[in-house]
Design a protein around this motif. Structure first.
Motif, mmCIF file in Angstrom:
data_model
loop_
_atom_site.group_PDB
_atom_site.id
_atom_site.type_symbol
_atom_site.label_atom_id
_atom_site.label_comp_id
_atom_site.label_asym_id
_atom_site.label_seq_id
_atom_site.Cartn_x
_atom_site.Cartn_y
_atom_site.Cartn_z
ATOM 1 N N MET A 150 2.852 0.998 -6.780
ATOM 2 C CA MET A 150 1.843 1.712 -5.900
ATOM 3 C C MET A 150 1.405 2.995 -6.436
ATOM 4 S SD MET A 150 4.745 1.430 -2.618
ATOM 5 C CE MET A 150 6.095 2.063 -3.651
ATOM 6 N N LYS A 181 -7.094 12.962 -7.501
ATOM 7 C CA LYS A 181 -6.599 12.389 -6.390
ATOM 8 C C LYS A 181 -5.267 11.615 -6.470
ATOM 9 C CE LYS A 181 -6.924 10.689 -1.867
ATOM 10 N NZ LYS A 181 -6.964 11.684 -0.862
ATOM 11 N N LYS A 220 0.986 -1.117 -0.054
ATOM 12 C CA LYS A 220 0.118 0.012 -0.010
ATOM 13 C C LYS A 220 0.911 1.325 -0.007
ATOM 14 C CE LYS A 220 -3.978 -2.296 0.283
ATOM 15 N NZ LYS A 220 -4.780 -2.381 -0.880
ATOM 16 N N PRO A 221 0.346 2.145 -0.544
ATOM 17 C CA PRO A 221 1.272 3.736 -0.815
ATOM 18 C C PRO A 221 1.778 4.233 0.496
ATOM 19 C CG PRO A 221 -0.517 3.632 -2.493
ATOM 20 C CD PRO A 221 -0.848 2.278 -1.549
ATOM 21 N N ASN A 222 0.645 4.143 1.597
ATOM 22 C CA ASN A 222 1.149 4.703 2.839
ATOM 23 C C ASN A 222 2.179 4.022 3.639
ATOM 24 O OD1 ASN A 222 -1.013 2.455 3.063
ATOM 25 N ND2 ASN A 222 -1.028 3.037 5.114
ATOM 26 N N VAL A 223 2.343 2.652 3.193
ATOM 27 C CA VAL A 223 3.290 1.792 4.027
ATOM 28 C C VAL A 223 4.782 2.016 3.256
ATOM 29 C CG1 VAL A 223 4.047 -0.540 4.269
ATOM 30 C CG2 VAL A 223 1.744 0.034 4.261
ATOM 31 N N LYS A 254 2.705 7.207 -6.146
ATOM 32 C CA LYS A 254 4.074 7.273 -6.102
ATOM 33 C C LYS A 254 4.640 7.573 -7.165
ATOM 34 C CE LYS A 254 3.527 6.442 -1.600
ATOM 35 N NZ LYS A 254 3.576 7.848 -0.687
ATOM 36 N N MET A 283 -1.702 12.494 -4.200
ATOM 37 C CA MET A 283 -1.585 11.782 -3.188
ATOM 38 C C MET A 283 -0.136 11.748 -2.417
ATOM 39 S SD MET A 283 -3.101 8.032 -4.508
ATOM 40 C CE MET A 283 -2.758 7.141 -2.967
ATOM 41 N N PRO A 335 6.790 4.923 2.782
ATOM 42 C CA PRO A 335 7.746 5.728 3.154
ATOM 43 C C PRO A 335 8.828 4.904 4.412
ATOM 44 C CG PRO A 335 5.854 6.921 3.056
ATOM 45 C CD PRO A 335 5.587 5.245 2.603
ATOM 46 N N GLU A 336 8.216 3.979 5.134
ATOM 47 C CA GLU A 336 8.796 3.507 6.232
ATOM 48 C C GLU A 336 9.613 2.255 5.451
ATOM 49 O OE1 GLU A 336 7.878 0.689 10.233
ATOM 50 O OE2 GLU A 336 6.436 1.825 9.347
ATOM 51 N N THR A 378 9.339 10.667 -6.092
ATOM 52 C CA THR A 378 8.853 10.380 -4.829
ATOM 53 C C THR A 378 9.796 8.989 -4.513
ATOM 54 O OG1 THR A 378 6.748 11.256 -4.633
ATOM 55 C CG2 THR A 378 7.245 9.474 -3.009
#
Length: 264
Positions: free
Chosen positions: A95, A260, A70-73, A98, A264, A75-76, A102
């Motif tokens: 993703m 959107k 998932k895109p929100n995962v 992204k 993102m 960065p970590e 990025t």
């Protein structure tokens, strides 16, 4: 080819299944990682591949690293792997939202990165995927990525400026099509058709109509006109759809999705 897959979700499974079915790689050449044990076990049993809960272990020794999380995962997860992924490995990201910039900001500007956007019909071998590379990817390496994508989906290279549109017109749009099928089936049920039969009639009609567009090469408007007899039932339905703002609703939905995806 040694392939590392970060994530064991539905799209990752569709891709792994396509890779294996096409003979692009063997099961022993694929390692997948996921933080959830149940997802790892499911992928391992389904495909006979090696799985791990350690992303770093997954990536080491791979020729191609696929980010299917998932895109929100990202960065970590990306930061964790930035020093593990080398400039000799190919990175393929599916993703949403992204951008290459990025991805480079997290993984490093020296990495070979291909950004792609598949859609869920890849699960049944009927997907389409847009993809674009960064400046570090050589032509022969991009061809490898295109072949991999083609194992589970149609593949079309597009400029990155169109990736937001790819997301909306193909990545997200299956949801709108499912809503359309559901609505047609609801109407059929309201008029007396059994639910399962209504879904079958509606879904098969959408499938056949899509094949007519792809295989005849005719404009969708021409195909619509072929169904609309003067004073008949179909044109009555078309008029009602126009009165209810059907086409404008679809256009606004797709454009909202593009907006959107670009923000993102």
């Amino acid at each position: 080819m040694k392939i590392s897959v970060i994530g064991c979700g539905n799209m990752a499974s569709a891709i792994i299944g396509g890779i294996l079915a096409a003979g692009f790689a063997n099961a022993e050449d694929i390692t997948a990682s996921d933080k959830y044990e149940a997802a790892r076990e499911k992928a391992g049993k389904a495909f006979g591949i090696k799985t791990t809960g350690d992303n770093k272990e997954c990536v080491r020794g791979a020729e191609l690293v696929l980010f299917a999380i998932k895109p929100n995962v990202f960065p970590e997860a990306g930061a964790e792997l930035a020093d593990v992924i080398t400039d000799g490995q190919l990175v393929l990201s599916i993703m949403a939202g992204k951008t290459i910039a990025t991805l480079e900001a997290v993984l490093g500007a020296d990495k070979k990165i291909v950004r792609a956007m598949p859609n869920t019909p890849a699960l049944v071998g009927e997907g389409i995927t847009g993809y674009c590379p960064n400046r570090n990817v050589a032509d022969e390496e991009l061809a490898v990525c295109a072949d991999l994508i083609s194992s589970f989906s149609e593949a079309e290279q597009v400029p990155e400026s169109l990736m937001g549109v790819v997301t909306s017109v193909s990545g997200s749009s299956p949801a709108y099509v499912y809503m359309f099928i559901e609505a047609m089936a609801d109407a059929a049920v309201a008029d007396g058709m059994p639910r399962a039969q209504a879904y079958h009639f509606a879904a098969q009609t959408v499938l056949g109509s899509a094949k007519m567009v792809l295989e005849t090469g005719k404009h969708p408007g021409e195909l619509k006109d072929m169904v609309c007899s003067p004073g008949g039932t179909t044109i009555e339905g078309v008029v009602t759809l126009e009165q209810m703002g059907f086409r404008s609703a679809v256009i606004e939905a797709v454009r909202a999705c593009t907006e959107k995806a670009l923000n993102m």
